[in-house]
Design a protein around this motif. Structure first.
Motif, PDB file in Angstrom:
ATOM      1  N   LYS A   1      33.954 -16.020 -49.474  1.00  0.00           N
ATOM      2  CA  LYS A   1      33.670 -14.599 -49.623  1.00  0.00           C
ATOM      3  C   LYS A   1      34.912 -13.873 -50.131  1.00  0.00           C
ATOM      4  N   VAL A   2      34.725 -13.086 -51.187  1.00  0.00           N
ATOM      5  CA  VAL A   2      35.808 -12.271 -51.743  1.00  0.00           C
ATOM      6  C   VAL A   2      35.266 -10.862 -51.941  1.00  0.00           C
ATOM      7  N   ASN A   3      35.921  -9.885 -51.328  1.00  0.00           N
ATOM      8  CA  ASN A   3      35.459  -8.499 -51.458  1.00  0.00           C
ATOM      9  C   ASN A   3      36.528  -7.590 -52.062  1.00  0.00           C
ATOM     10  N   ILE A   4      37.358  -8.176 -52.918  1.00  0.00           N
ATOM     11  CA  ILE A   4      38.423  -7.427 -53.592  1.00  0.00           C
ATOM     12  C   ILE A   4      38.067  -7.330 -55.073  1.00  0.00           C
TER      13      ILE A   4
ATOM     14  N   GLN B   1      28.972  -0.180 -60.362  1.00  0.00           N
ATOM     15  CA  GLN B   1      28.008  -0.820 -59.465  1.00  0.00           C
ATOM     16  C   GLN B   1      28.520  -2.189 -59.029  1.00  0.00           C
ATOM     17  N   ALA B   2      29.120  -2.925 -59.958  1.00  0.00           N
ATOM     18  CA  ALA B   2      29.680  -4.238 -59.629  1.00  0.00           C
ATOM     19  C   ALA B   2      30.790  -4.106 -58.591  1.00  0.00           C
ATOM     20  N   ARG B   3      31.633  -3.077 -58.753  1.00  0.00           N
ATOM     21  CA  ARG B   3      32.725  -2.863 -57.803  1.00  0.00           C
ATOM     22  C   ARG B   3      32.177  -2.613 -56.400  1.00  0.00           C
ATOM     23  N   GLN B   4      31.133  -1.812 -56.321  1.00  0.00           N
ATOM     24  CA  GLN B   4      30.537  -1.513 -55.019  1.00  0.00           C
ATOM     25  C   GLN B   4      29.931  -2.767 -54.390  1.00  0.00           C
ATOM     26  N   MET B   5      29.268  -3.574 -55.203  1.00  0.00           N
ATOM     27  CA  MET B   5      28.654  -4.806 -54.687  1.00  0.00           C
ATOM     28  C   MET B   5      29.705  -5.784 -54.164  1.00  0.00           C
TER      29      MET B   5
ATOM     30  N   ASN C   1      30.557  -7.255 -49.982  1.00  0.00           N
ATOM     31  CA  ASN C   1      30.497  -8.675 -49.613  1.00  0.00           C
ATOM     32  C   ASN C   1      29.264  -9.409 -50.134  1.00  0.00           C
ATOM     33  N   HIS C   2      28.826  -9.079 -51.327  1.00  0.00           N
ATOM     34  CA  HIS C   2      27.646  -9.743 -51.876  1.00  0.00           C
ATOM     35  C   HIS C   2      27.978 -10.971 -52.720  1.00  0.00           C
ATOM     36  N   PHE C   3      29.282 -11.261 -52.921  1.00  0.00           N
ATOM     37  CA  PHE C   3      29.651 -12.351 -53.831  1.00  0.00           C
ATOM     38  C   PHE C   3      30.623 -13.351 -53.205  1.00  0.00           C
TER      39      PHE C   3
ATOM     40  N   VAL D   1      31.542 -17.888 -59.597  1.00  0.00           N
ATOM     41  CA  VAL D   1      31.167 -16.636 -58.937  1.00  0.00           C
ATOM     42  C   VAL D   1      29.673 -16.707 -58.626  1.00  0.00           C
ATOM     43  N   ALA D   2      29.306 -16.558 -57.360  1.00  0.00           N
ATOM     44  CA  ALA D   2      27.905 -16.688 -56.958  1.00  0.00           C
ATOM     45  C   ALA D   2      27.481 -15.546 -56.047  1.00  0.00           C
ATOM     46  N   VAL D   3      26.215 -15.188 -56.144  1.00  0.00           N
ATOM     47  CA  VAL D   3      25.647 -14.189 -55.243  1.00  0.00           C
ATOM     48  C   VAL D   3      25.358 -14.865 -53.915  1.00  0.00           C
ATOM     49  N   ARG D   4      25.719 -14.226 -52.818  1.00  0.00           N
ATOM     50  CA  ARG D   4      25.450 -14.803 -51.499  1.00  0.00           C
ATOM     51  C   ARG D   4      23.952 -14.979 -51.304  1.00  0.00           C
ATOM     52  N   GLU D   5      23.589 -15.996 -50.536  1.00  0.00           N
ATOM     53  CA  GLU D   5      22.172 -16.318 -50.295  1.00  0.00           C
ATOM     54  C   GLU D   5      21.404 -15.108 -49.790  1.00  0.00           C
ATOM     55  N   LYS D   6      21.996 -14.359 -48.843  1.00  0.00           N
ATOM     56  CA  LYS D   6      21.311 -13.220 -48.233  1.00  0.00           C
ATOM     57  C   LYS D   6      21.180 -12.027 -49.197  1.00  0.00           C
ATOM     58  N   SER D   7      21.932 -12.054 -50.297  1.00  0.00           N
ATOM     59  CA  SER D   7      21.945 -10.905 -51.204  1.00  0.00           C
ATOM     60  C   SER D   7      21.085 -11.105 -52.449  1.00  0.00           C
ATOM     61  N   ARG D   8      20.453 -12.251 -52.578  1.00  0.00           N
ATOM     62  CA  ARG D   8      19.750 -12.567 -53.821  1.00  0.00           C
ATOM     63  C   ARG D   8      18.451 -11.801 -54.006  1.00  0.00           C
ATOM     64  N   GLN D   9      17.964 -11.153 -52.969  1.00  0.00           N
ATOM     65  CA  GLN D   9      16.731 -10.372 -53.079  1.00  0.00           C
ATOM     66  C   GLN D   9      17.002  -8.882 -53.297  1.00  0.00           C
ATOM     67  N   ILE D  10      18.261  -8.507 -53.415  1.00  0.00           N
ATOM     68  CA  ILE D  10      18.594  -7.101 -53.650  1.00  0.00           C
ATOM     69  C   ILE D  10      18.057  -6.658 -55.005  1.00  0.00           C
ATOM     70  N   GLY D  11      17.328  -5.572 -55.004  1.00  0.00           N
ATOM     71  CA  GLY D  11      16.679  -5.097 -56.216  1.00  0.00           C
ATOM     72  C   GLY D  11      17.634  -4.831 -57.367  1.00  0.00           C
ATOM     73  N   ALA D  12      18.793  -4.244 -57.068  1.00  0.00           N
ATOM     74  CA  ALA D  12      19.759  -3.910 -58.125  1.00  0.00           C
ATOM     75  C   ALA D  12      20.246  -5.163 -58.850  1.00  0.00           C
TER      76      ALA D  12
END
Length: 208
Positions: free
Chosen positions: A131-134, A115-119, A123-125, A145-156
């Motif tokens: 932004k790093v998506n590798i 799940q972390a790999r998919q996130m 581009n959630h981190f 390592v931080a969660v992007r502002e737009k991604s902080r409401q993601i239920g998972a």
């Protein structure tokens, strides 16, 4: 990149230990290993004693499955660890722990490494504000390592953070749940990693 798309609970049963590949399911009574604690397959309950080579192979496969790597990538990490100074087995595990997808999982932003790999891919981190998506990006001490502002409401992500008290956060990482970020504080020692694996068997496997 190729990936395993089959039933992952079979992998835990094959290695006879929980690899925590299914997140919360692994902590519940639905865990396949709890129900059937023998290898999968027609002859799973009748398999005999392993040879030395068999033990080495099983340990190699166990670590590969824990971190969700393919064979070529796995072997490249081992070669890199062998080139470094110090104990090859420990160097190998350190390289795997420094991966971004593993760190996202260890910090509690995801329920499993897959799940972390998919996130990370989606581009959630951010790493140090960029932004790093590798997923295989190797972190250095001090990296944030931080969660992007737009991604902080993601239920998972919020659900995974709620489960942090149960899983805990390793000593070499520091989590700030309020800010949705964590710090890779230092290179972990073998004692801190506390992994139920015998990496020396992997060294022996590749030394043949």
């Amino acid at each position: 990149m190729a990936r395993n798309t089959g039933p992952v609970c079979r992998l835990c049963r094959r290695e006879n230990m929980k690899l925590y590949l299914k997140g919360d399911r692994c902590y519940s009574d639905k865990c396949a290993l709890e129900r059937r604690s023998y290898p999968p397959g027609q002859h799973g309950q009748r398999r005999g004693k392993l040879s030395n080579y068999g033990l080495q192979l099983r340990e190699k496969q166990k670590i590969k499955r824990i971190y969700g790597l393919q064979e070529k990538q796995y072997k490249n990490y081992f070669k890199e660890a062998d080139r470094q100074k110090g104990v090859t087995g420990t160097n190998f595990l350190v390289l795997l722990e420094r991966r971004l997808d593993n760190t996202v999982y260890r910090l509690g932003f995801a329920n499993s490494r897959s799940q972390a790999r998919q996130m990370v891919r989606h581009n959630h981190f951010l790493v140090n504000g960029r932004k790093v998506n590798i997923p295989s990006y190797l972190l250095q001490p001090g990296d944030v390592v931080a969660v992007r502002e737009k991604s902080r409401q993601i239920g998972a992500i919020t659900e995974a953070l709620d489960a942090v008290p149960r899983r805990g956060v390793p000593a070499w990482l520091e989590l700030d749940k309020e800010k949705f970020q964590g710090v890779f504080r230092s290179i972990p020692t073998r004692e801190e990693m506390n992994l139920p694996v015998q990496e020396q068997l992997v060294v022996e496997f590749y030394s043949k």
